[in-house]
Motif scaffolding. Structure first.
Motif, PDB file in Angstrom:
ATOM      1  N   LYS A  61      67.666 -23.057 -18.656  1.00 48.78           N
ATOM      2  CA  LYS A  61      66.581 -23.791 -19.291  1.00 48.78           C
ATOM      3  C   LYS A  61      66.131 -24.954 -18.431  1.00 48.78           C
ATOM      4  O   LYS A  61      66.755 -25.273 -17.419  1.00 48.78           O
ATOM      5  CB  LYS A  61      67.045 -24.277 -20.663  1.00 48.78           C
ATOM      6  CG  LYS A  61      67.241 -23.095 -21.586  1.00 48.78           C
ATOM      7  CD  LYS A  61      67.662 -23.464 -22.958  1.00 48.78           C
ATOM      8  CE  LYS A  61      67.773 -22.175 -23.790  1.00 48.78           C
ATOM      9  NZ  LYS A  61      68.574 -22.370 -24.969  1.00 48.78           N
ATOM     10  N   HIS A  79      71.865 -41.011 -18.952  1.00 46.67           N
ATOM     11  CA  HIS A  79      72.917 -40.046 -19.284  1.00 46.67           C
ATOM     12  C   HIS A  79      72.880 -38.783 -18.430  1.00 46.67           C
ATOM     13  O   HIS A  79      73.850 -38.031 -18.411  1.00 46.67           O
ATOM     14  CB  HIS A  79      72.847 -39.673 -20.771  1.00 46.67           C
ATOM     15  CG  HIS A  79      73.475 -40.705 -21.654  1.00 46.67           C
ATOM     16  ND1 HIS A  79      72.809 -41.842 -22.051  1.00 46.67           N
ATOM     17  CD2 HIS A  79      74.725 -40.791 -22.181  1.00 46.67           C
ATOM     18  CE1 HIS A  79      73.609 -42.584 -22.802  1.00 46.67           C
ATOM     19  NE2 HIS A  79      74.781 -41.965 -22.894  1.00 46.67           N
ATOM     20  N   ARG A  81      73.492 -36.307 -15.762  1.00 48.00           N
ATOM     21  CA  ARG A  81      74.459 -36.226 -14.655  1.00 48.00           C
ATOM     22  C   ARG A  81      73.825 -35.658 -13.383  1.00 48.00           C
ATOM     23  O   ARG A  81      74.436 -35.652 -12.331  1.00 48.00           O
ATOM     24  CB  ARG A  81      75.628 -35.312 -15.060  1.00 48.00           C
ATOM     25  CG  ARG A  81      76.442 -35.824 -16.231  1.00 48.00           C
ATOM     26  CD  ARG A  81      77.544 -36.754 -15.732  1.00 48.00           C
ATOM     27  NE  ARG A  81      78.272 -37.317 -16.852  1.00 48.00           N
ATOM     28  CZ  ARG A  81      79.404 -36.831 -17.329  1.00 48.00           C
ATOM     29  NH1 ARG A  81      79.942 -35.750 -16.804  1.00 48.00           N
ATOM     30  NH2 ARG A  81      80.014 -37.417 -18.334  1.00 48.00           N
ATOM     31  N   PHE A  82      72.647 -35.095 -13.516  1.00 50.57           N
ATOM     32  CA  PHE A  82      72.030 -34.422 -12.367  1.00 50.57           C
ATOM     33  C   PHE A  82      70.928 -35.280 -11.744  1.00 50.57           C
ATOM     34  O   PHE A  82      70.199 -34.808 -10.871  1.00 50.57           O
ATOM     35  CB  PHE A  82      71.492 -33.052 -12.802  1.00 50.57           C
ATOM     36  CG  PHE A  82      72.545 -32.197 -13.438  1.00 50.57           C
ATOM     37  CD1 PHE A  82      73.474 -31.531 -12.657  1.00 50.57           C
ATOM     38  CD2 PHE A  82      72.653 -32.110 -14.829  1.00 50.57           C
ATOM     39  CE1 PHE A  82      74.482 -30.769 -13.239  1.00 50.57           C
ATOM     40  CE2 PHE A  82      73.655 -31.351 -15.418  1.00 50.57           C
ATOM     41  CZ  PHE A  82      74.571 -30.681 -14.622  1.00 50.57           C
ATOM     42  N   ASP A  97      62.532 -33.939 -12.962  1.00 48.34           N
ATOM     43  CA  ASP A  97      62.444 -33.265 -11.668  1.00 48.34           C
ATOM     44  C   ASP A  97      62.991 -31.848 -11.879  1.00 48.34           C
ATOM     45  O   ASP A  97      64.194 -31.665 -12.032  1.00 48.34           O
ATOM     46  CB  ASP A  97      63.301 -34.036 -10.646  1.00 48.34           C
ATOM     47  CG  ASP A  97      63.413 -33.313  -9.315  1.00 48.34           C
ATOM     48  OD1 ASP A  97      62.842 -32.216  -9.176  1.00 48.34           O
ATOM     49  OD2 ASP A  97      64.072 -33.863  -8.410  1.00 48.34           O
ATOM     50  N   VAL A  99      63.489 -29.430 -10.021  1.00 44.99           N
ATOM     51  CA  VAL A  99      64.430 -28.958  -8.999  1.00 44.99           C
ATOM     52  C   VAL A  99      65.847 -29.447  -9.312  1.00 44.99           C
ATOM     53  O   VAL A  99      66.826 -28.722  -9.161  1.00 44.99           O
ATOM     54  CB  VAL A  99      63.975 -29.449  -7.603  1.00 44.99           C
ATOM     55  CG1 VAL A  99      65.055 -29.221  -6.574  1.00 44.99           C
ATOM     56  CG2 VAL A  99      62.692 -28.754  -7.186  1.00 44.99           C
ATOM     57  N   ALA A 100      65.942 -30.683  -9.796  1.00 41.86           N
ATOM     58  CA  ALA A 100      67.265 -31.254 -10.057  1.00 41.86           C
ATOM     59  C   ALA A 100      67.798 -30.867 -11.439  1.00 41.86           C
ATOM     60  O   ALA A 100      69.009 -30.839 -11.655  1.00 41.86           O
ATOM     61  CB  ALA A 100      67.217 -32.775  -9.919  1.00 41.86           C
ATOM     62  N   ASP A 102      69.336 -29.168 -14.490  1.00 42.21           N
ATOM     63  CA  ASP A 102      70.270 -28.055 -14.603  1.00 42.21           C
ATOM     64  C   ASP A 102      70.133 -27.356 -15.964  1.00 42.21           C
ATOM     65  O   ASP A 102      70.803 -26.378 -16.229  1.00 42.21           O
ATOM     66  CB  ASP A 102      71.702 -28.584 -14.415  1.00 42.21           C
ATOM     67  CG  ASP A 102      72.658 -27.518 -13.887  1.00 42.21           C
ATOM     68  OD1 ASP A 102      72.484 -27.119 -12.728  1.00 42.21           O
ATOM     69  OD2 ASP A 102      73.549 -27.091 -14.632  1.00 42.21           O
ATOM     70  N   GLY A 103      69.310 -27.919 -16.825  1.00 40.02           N
ATOM     71  CA  GLY A 103      69.075 -27.299 -18.119  1.00 40.02           C
ATOM     72  C   GLY A 103      70.210 -27.441 -19.110  1.00 40.02           C
ATOM     73  O   GLY A 103      70.387 -26.608 -19.992  1.00 40.02           O
ATOM     74  N   CYS A 104      70.991 -28.520 -19.005  1.00 44.47           N
ATOM     75  CA  CYS A 104      72.166 -28.657 -19.879  1.00 44.47           C
ATOM     76  C   CYS A 104      71.795 -29.061 -21.302  1.00 44.47           C
ATOM     77  O   CYS A 104      72.520 -28.781 -22.237  1.00 44.47           O
ATOM     78  CB  CYS A 104      73.159 -29.655 -19.283  1.00 44.47           C
ATOM     79  SG  CYS A 104      72.635 -31.389 -19.383  1.00 44.47           S
ATOM     80  N   LEU A 106      71.482 -32.164 -22.550  1.00 45.73           N
ATOM     81  CA  LEU A 106      71.999 -33.443 -23.039  1.00 45.73           C
ATOM     82  C   LEU A 106      70.843 -34.403 -23.361  1.00 45.73           C
ATOM     83  O   LEU A 106      70.856 -35.095 -24.381  1.00 45.73           O
ATOM     84  CB  LEU A 106      72.949 -34.062 -21.997  1.00 45.73           C
ATOM     85  CG  LEU A 106      73.607 -35.388 -22.370  1.00 45.73           C
ATOM     86  CD1 LEU A 106      74.463 -35.237 -23.621  1.00 45.73           C
ATOM     87  CD2 LEU A 106      74.476 -35.916 -21.232  1.00 45.73           C
ATOM     88  N   LEU A 109      69.209 -33.722 -26.600  1.00 43.33           N
ATOM     89  CA  LEU A 109      70.108 -34.061 -27.700  1.00 43.33           C
ATOM     90  C   LEU A 109      70.105 -35.564 -27.992  1.00 43.33           C
ATOM     91  O   LEU A 109      70.160 -35.978 -29.150  1.00 43.33           O
ATOM     92  CB  LEU A 109      71.521 -33.613 -27.298  1.00 43.33           C
ATOM     93  CG  LEU A 109      72.593 -33.690 -28.348  1.00 43.33           C
ATOM     94  CD1 LEU A 109      72.448 -32.520 -29.314  1.00 43.33           C
ATOM     95  CD2 LEU A 109      73.971 -33.628 -27.680  1.00 43.33           C
ATOM     96  N   ILE A 110      70.030 -36.381 -26.947  1.00 39.97           N
ATOM     97  CA  ILE A 110      70.189 -37.815 -27.181  1.00 39.97           C
ATOM     98  C   ILE A 110      68.868 -38.556 -27.324  1.00 39.97           C
ATOM     99  O   ILE A 110      68.860 -39.713 -27.717  1.00 39.97           O
ATOM    100  CB  ILE A 110      71.018 -38.494 -26.061  1.00 39.97           C
ATOM    101  CG1 ILE A 110      70.309 -38.380 -24.721  1.00 39.97           C
ATOM    102  CG2 ILE A 110      72.405 -37.926 -25.980  1.00 39.97           C
ATOM    103  CD1 ILE A 110      71.074 -39.066 -23.609  1.00 39.97           C
ATOM    104  N   LEU A 118      63.749 -28.058 -24.568  1.00 38.61           N
ATOM    105  CA  LEU A 118      64.210 -27.194 -23.478  1.00 38.61           C
ATOM    106  C   LEU A 118      63.414 -25.906 -23.515  1.00 38.61           C
ATOM    107  O   LEU A 118      63.275 -25.285 -24.566  1.00 38.61           O
ATOM    108  CB  LEU A 118      65.690 -26.857 -23.653  1.00 38.61           C
ATOM    109  CG  LEU A 118      66.696 -27.968 -23.401  1.00 38.61           C
ATOM    110  CD1 LEU A 118      68.103 -27.425 -23.568  1.00 38.61           C
ATOM    111  CD2 LEU A 118      66.539 -28.557 -22.014  1.00 38.61           C
TER     112      LEU A 118
END
Lengths: 293, 282
Positions: A61, A79, A81-82, A97, A99-100, A102-104, A106, A109-110, A118
């Motif tokens: 995502k 928050h 991380r990427f 971004d 490219v950076a 990661d589709g997590c 987070l 959610l926050i 997403l």
């Protein structure tokens, strides 16, 4: 019938995996072909496939910020991380971004404003094609696409289904370079790995890493030295060192410009120059390999 | 200034060219970053007695079983399916985890903490004017990008010249290696595979990259080459054509860079580097 799976790998790129793979394919009978090098898929250049079926590959995502809802608070950016969310003086809201990212999820959610959603990411296409040697499953990762390991996994699943449908007894997989996620997705569940190396310090080092990976997954590894006559002494010392690790040498292939000539004609070396020394070496390697699979 | 040496196809000569560029810049101190963390090879060309080694890890979640009440929130939200709830307890699958921190953030019981999980190493050494940083992924580990980021961090704040040896391909590993550089040199060759993968690499760069893009054709074969004509069509400058020289291949095999094979190659790379620096500055 159980389908055997054979992977060609090398660690280092450019050692001749694809050319040798195509030659194996032209020598094999009742074979299904899978190209697992999804971000630089070159096997089709030799096998000239007739594309029968194309499907999109969605995986992972990507965060999208709604500029109407974002209050520019920046909680998402602190928050992440990427480091995929940033503010700039060009915009009054935060931006992602792609490219950076990661589709997590987070950030979504926050976000106190629920301004982030997403979206599914289309990462590539996969194909079921027909070649003069049998069916082929291959894929193309979109420029900069994520999740190439998952696309490799998909190619392999489709290859197994197709092999069962066609009663193929063997899948030959052209692997990607490296030892990380796309290679791990290529190697798991294989019956044998053929490591293609050439006489150089770099290739020896990377072949060693590939052999360690095969051992990690408990898959038998075999060795081919390509262009061995470029440095005969080096080749011999490589063979000694790698054989000491319990890896069986299948054979040596001499340097031959006919590989490139064949490539220009969209042919395998076996078709283009069957009497060449390199073609004869590959044929005898293939006969040797058949005994193990 | 940061220059990335990349290619779609593997084995076109990226490492050879990266080291040759670094050696051609003979007087200034510079960084040479090996971002091909799955198959790092630069150390063969710059042997050093004792590199400084540090471990690279990611923040891996750990579930404190006595605190986990099996609420399943972590499992429901993990995009990577790296955590699952069995018998009312969450279990982490480290091979699938991307270390995003979502599960530890969301856990209402604060049952998830994080620990450093090693995935590879960084090797650093100084050889003459070259500060070499190499990333090396542990065998069996699947995440290359966190190591690539660590390698690049080392030279992030430097104003010196930085040369990045990229991994092959067009996926996330190549992108993270190329990102934030001012120039990319795409290395191709005269074969159809080289040309095909050059096209892929170029379309990847066009999707996100704003720096200066140029091409080197290695093992140039005038009779069969179609790469140069393609570059002309695409207005891609070809800054150097390296002949298909068996002396280069033999030297490479034993860890001798091409600039040490013939003095003329050294001059070619010096000119190439000057051109790149001029182009980026203009």
């Amino acid at each position: 019938m159980t389908v055997k799976q054979l992977l060609l790998a090398s660690g280092k790129g450019g050692t001749g995996k694809t050319s040798i793979c195509a030659s194996f394919v032209s020598l094999a009978t009742n074979v299904l072909i899978a190209d697992a090098d999804v971000d630089a898929s070159d096997l089709p250049l030799l096998l000239n496939p007739d594309y029968r079926n194309v499907e999109k590959f969605f995986s992972g995502k990507e965060a999208l910020i709604d500029p109407l809802l974002c209050t520019n608070c920046g909680i998402c950016a602190t928050h992440c991380r990427f480091n995929a969310i940033f503010s700039s003086n060009k915009s009054t809201v935060h931006q992602v971004d792609p490219v950076a990212c990661d589709g997590c999820g987070l950030c979504a959610l926050i976000c106190p404003e629920k301004a982030i959603r997403l979206d599914e990411r289309e990462c590539g296409l996969w194909y079921l094609s027909q070649t003069r040697f049998g069916a082929m499953v291959h894929a193309k990762l979109h420029p900069g696409g994520e999740n190439s390991g998952k696309l490799v996994h998909l190619v392999r699943q489709k290859a197994i289904l197709e092999a069962q449908k066609n009663n193929s007894s063997l899948i030959i997989i052209d692997g990607p370079p490296g030892v990380a996620c796309p290679v791990i997705a290529s190697i798991t569940g294989c019956d044998a790995v053929v490591v293609v190396a050439e006489p150089s310090l770099s290739s020896q080092h990377d072949a060693d890493r590939m052999i360690k990976l095969a051992r990690h997954f408990r898959i038998p590894a075999f060795l081919i030295i390509n262009k061995w006559d470029i440095d005969e002494d080096f080749s011999e010392s490589m063979i000694r060192s790698i054989s000491n690790n319990g890896v069986h040498l299948l054979g040596k292939i001499p340097y031959d410009p006919a590989f490139t000539q064949a490539m220009l004609q969209q042919k395998t070396l076996i078709e283009y120059a069957p009497e060449s020394q390199a073609a004869r070496a590959i044929s005898s390697i293939w006969d040797h390999l058949k005994l193990f699979i | 200034m940061k220059i990335a040496v990349a290619s779609g196809k593997g084995g076109t000569g990226k490492t050879s060219i990266a080291i040759s560029l670094a050696l051609a810049a003979c007087s200034d101190s510079l960084w040479l970053l090996d971002c091909d963390v799955e198959a790092p090879n630069l150390h063969f060309f710059l042997p050093t007695a004792s590199p400084q080694i540090e471990s690279v890890g990611i923040s891996m979640p750990k579930v404190e079983k006595t605190l986990c009440n099996g609420c399943d929130l972590c499992t429901q939200h993990c995009e990577y399916k790296a955590i699952a709830t069995f018998n009312k307890k969450a279990v982490v699958f480290p091979d699938l985890c991307h270390a995003c921190g979502l599960c530890s953030y969301i856990c209402p019981e604060k049952a998830i903490t994080e620990y450093n999980h090693p995935i590879g190493t960084l090797r650093q050494s100084t050889i003459g004017h070259i500060r070499l940083v190499q990333g090396c992924l542990d065998i069996g580990s699947s995440l290359s990008v966190p190591i690539i980021k660590k390698v690049k961090e080392k030279a992030l704040a430097s104003s010196a010249l930085v040369i990045v040896d990229c991994p092959p391909g067009t996926s996330c590993t190549m992108i993270h290696s190329v990102k934030d550089t001012e120039a990319v040199v795409l290395v191709s060759d005269s074969t159809p595979f080289g040309l095909h993968d050059l096209k892929l690499a170029l379309s990847t760069l066009k999707s996100f990259y704003s720096g200066y893009i140029s091409v080197i054709i290695n093992r140039y074969d005038q009779k069969h080459d179609q790469t140069e004509a393609y570059c002309q069509e695409e207005n891609l400058p070809v800054l150097l054509k390296i002949p298909d020289d068996q002396d280069i291949a033999r030297a490479y095999a034993r860890g001798v860079p091409m600039v040490q094979v013939k003095a003329s190659y050294h001059d070619d790379f010096k000119i190439l580097l000057d051109k790149l620096i001029r182009k980026v500055k203009s």
